[in-house]
Design a protein around this motif. Sequence first.
Motif, PDB file in Angstrom:
ATOM      1  N   GLU A  16     -32.468 -64.040 -41.749  1.00 53.07           N
ATOM      2  CA  GLU A  16     -33.534 -63.402 -41.598  1.00 53.07           C
ATOM      3  C   GLU A  16     -33.198 -61.980 -40.703  1.00 53.07           C
ATOM      4  O   GLU A  16     -32.383 -61.924 -40.418  1.00 53.07           O
ATOM      5  CB  GLU A  16     -34.328 -64.102 -40.243  1.00 53.07           C
ATOM      6  N   GLU A  17     -34.183 -61.136 -40.834  1.00 58.16           N
ATOM      7  CA  GLU A  17     -33.933 -59.788 -40.448  1.00 58.16           C
ATOM      8  C   GLU A  17     -35.073 -59.127 -39.718  1.00 58.16           C
ATOM      9  O   GLU A  17     -36.342 -59.803 -39.632  1.00 58.16           O
ATOM     10  CB  GLU A  17     -33.857 -58.891 -41.778  1.00 58.16           C
ATOM     11  N   LEU A  18     -34.610 -57.981 -39.085  1.00 59.52           N
ATOM     12  CA  LEU A  18     -35.873 -57.328 -38.248  1.00 59.52           C
ATOM     13  C   LEU A  18     -35.587 -55.708 -38.323  1.00 59.52           C
ATOM     14  O   LEU A  18     -34.166 -55.315 -38.091  1.00 59.52           O
ATOM     15  CB  LEU A  18     -35.942 -57.835 -36.756  1.00 59.52           C
ATOM     16  N   ASN A  19     -36.446 -54.990 -38.787  1.00 64.72           N
ATOM     17  CA  ASN A  19     -36.173 -53.605 -38.863  1.00 64.72           C
ATOM     18  C   ASN A  19     -36.754 -52.813 -37.506  1.00 64.72           C
ATOM     19  O   ASN A  19     -38.103 -52.671 -37.517  1.00 64.72           O
ATOM     20  CB  ASN A  19     -36.684 -53.059 -40.307  1.00 64.72           C
ATOM     21  N   VAL A  20     -36.044 -52.288 -36.637  1.00 60.48           N
ATOM     22  CA  VAL A  20     -36.487 -51.668 -35.354  1.00 60.48           C
ATOM     23  C   VAL A  20     -36.316 -50.336 -35.685  1.00 60.48           C
ATOM     24  O   VAL A  20     -35.081 -49.732 -36.041  1.00 60.48           O
ATOM     25  CB  VAL A  20     -35.644 -52.156 -34.385  1.00 60.48           C
ATOM     26  N   PRO A  51     -45.699 -52.025 -36.878  1.00 61.93           N
ATOM     27  CA  PRO A  51     -46.397 -51.168 -38.016  1.00 61.93           C
ATOM     28  C   PRO A  51     -47.255 -52.102 -39.005  1.00 61.93           C
ATOM     29  O   PRO A  51     -46.693 -53.034 -39.130  1.00 61.93           O
ATOM     30  CB  PRO A  51     -45.295 -50.577 -38.618  1.00 61.93           C
ATOM     31  N   LYS A  52     -48.256 -51.543 -39.303  1.00 60.51           N
ATOM     32  CA  LYS A  52     -49.221 -52.259 -40.370  1.00 60.51           C
ATOM     33  C   LYS A  52     -48.017 -52.861 -41.793  1.00 60.51           C
ATOM     34  O   LYS A  52     -47.380 -51.949 -42.292  1.00 60.51           O
ATOM     35  CB  LYS A  52     -50.248 -51.242 -40.953  1.00 60.51           C
ATOM     36  N   GLY A  53     -48.562 -53.962 -42.181  1.00 64.22           N
ATOM     37  CA  GLY A  53     -47.650 -54.555 -43.305  1.00 64.22           C
ATOM     38  C   GLY A  53     -46.127 -55.074 -42.933  1.00 64.22           C
ATOM     39  O   GLY A  53     -45.456 -55.323 -43.859  1.00 64.22           O
ATOM     40  N   SER A  54     -45.695 -55.103 -41.712  1.00 63.51           N
ATOM     41  CA  SER A  54     -44.510 -55.739 -41.037  1.00 63.51           C
ATOM     42  C   SER A  54     -44.309 -57.079 -42.203  1.00 63.51           C
ATOM     43  O   SER A  54     -45.188 -57.868 -42.397  1.00 63.51           O
ATOM     44  CB  SER A  54     -44.359 -55.876 -39.858  1.00 63.51           C
ATOM     45  N   LYS A  55     -43.052 -56.790 -42.461  1.00 62.12           N
ATOM     46  CA  LYS A  55     -42.815 -57.979 -43.416  1.00 62.12           C
ATOM     47  C   LYS A  55     -41.945 -59.451 -42.732  1.00 62.12           C
ATOM     48  O   LYS A  55     -41.770 -60.400 -43.067  1.00 62.12           O
ATOM     49  CB  LYS A  55     -41.623 -57.606 -44.613  1.00 62.12           C
ATOM     50  N   ASN A  56     -41.756 -58.949 -41.282  1.00 62.64           N
ATOM     51  CA  ASN A  56     -41.122 -59.659 -40.261  1.00 62.64           C
ATOM     52  C   ASN A  56     -42.021 -59.871 -38.909  1.00 62.64           C
ATOM     53  O   ASN A  56     -41.204 -59.768 -37.980  1.00 62.64           O
ATOM     54  CB  ASN A  56     -39.687 -59.466 -39.929  1.00 62.64           C
ATOM     55  N   LYS A  57     -43.196 -60.228 -39.132  1.00 62.50           N
ATOM     56  CA  LYS A  57     -44.119 -59.976 -37.794  1.00 62.50           C
ATOM     57  C   LYS A  57     -43.780 -60.835 -36.768  1.00 62.50           C
ATOM     58  O   LYS A  57     -43.615 -60.612 -35.638  1.00 62.50           O
ATOM     59  CB  LYS A  57     -45.401 -59.940 -38.053  1.00 62.50           C
ATOM     60  N   ASP A  58     -43.282 -62.380 -37.345  1.00 68.07           N
ATOM     61  CA  ASP A  58     -42.988 -63.417 -36.241  1.00 68.07           C
ATOM     62  C   ASP A  58     -41.647 -62.850 -35.689  1.00 68.07           C
ATOM     63  O   ASP A  58     -41.681 -62.931 -34.227  1.00 68.07           O
ATOM     64  CB  ASP A  58     -42.841 -64.638 -37.000  1.00 68.07           C
TER      65      ASP A  58
END
Length: 350
Positions: A33-37, A267-274
């Motif tokens: 799992e990833e997160l883009n900050v 941001p809108k459309g985040s692929k990793n919102k959770d």
Amino acid sequence: MSKKPVKKMLAFAMVAVLASTAVVGCGKSSSQEELNVFNWTEYIPSSVIVKFEEETGIKVNYSTYSSNEECLAKVESSAEGTYDVIVPSDYMVTIMKEKGLLEELNKDNITNFSNVSDVYLNKEFDKDNKYSVPFDAGAALLAVDTAVVKDNITSYNDLLNPNYANSLVVLDDQRALIGIALKALGYSLNETDDAKLAEAKVYLENLKPNIKAYDSDSPKTLLINGEASIGFLWNAECALAMDEKSSIKPVYPKEGMYLFIDSFAIPKGSKNKDNAEKFIDFLLSPEISKMVTDEFPYKNVNNAAYESLEESYKNNGASNVPDEEMAKGEFVIDVGDATTKFDKLWAEVK
């Protein structure tokens, strides 16, 4: 806002620590799992990122910006879903919200939201905090090296003194710099009248010979090494400079300071919102909030963390700006179509 400072390490050092992270948007496939900050430079310690990764197994891809305008430009120009967490300032939350660039938050996933002081909630830029969660607050103030500058500086107008030629380091931020010009003239930071902006232009043209450098990333560095003797910078940068050089003192201009609240947003459309909400919740825990403030000493907005903060932080007039001085300050707001006036003025004077 952004806002926002090298506070004990450079931003690229954090990236080096996280060398395993992928370039945002590179398209690498991975089961992890990833997160883009996407955040201000020098705003979250690398130790906090590492701790989050260790506790959650989520890999953080971390990139930085130096101004709200840079953040907006990158979010707008990037493919939807490139970023999962951003940290815009108050007025930029308004702009992004109105442009449809933000996701509504699921506060059920952010249980530590309750730790945020009511002082920073339900502001005009985001009533009910549907799209943003306050992370840090503060002000842009003056820092003076009293070993070099013997004058009693109390006003933005004092910065025009020709004796200060090539001795100022100032924020590379158009709303902040145009803002102090307006405040020096007795106007609001958010003034849009053409004649008054023309006066602000004259102030900035007169100030320019005194400016050695525009720097929003680490303005304190020039103060510490003696290349500059006066700074217009974020309060945490001033506090860190004071730690390194005792002759540096904060000055709260009598006209009032530029204030900010920087907030987490998705941001809108985040692929990793959770994962984004998990990250925000993690940063709002008392322990982690203290870790952040210990290294990057802005005004802490976390009630649950405040009691555990060091006395040196609480007693530092730059990191913990007195409430009476904050009360004299003013927040930048979205000026709508008049933003182009600020853009034009900035291009002409910088």
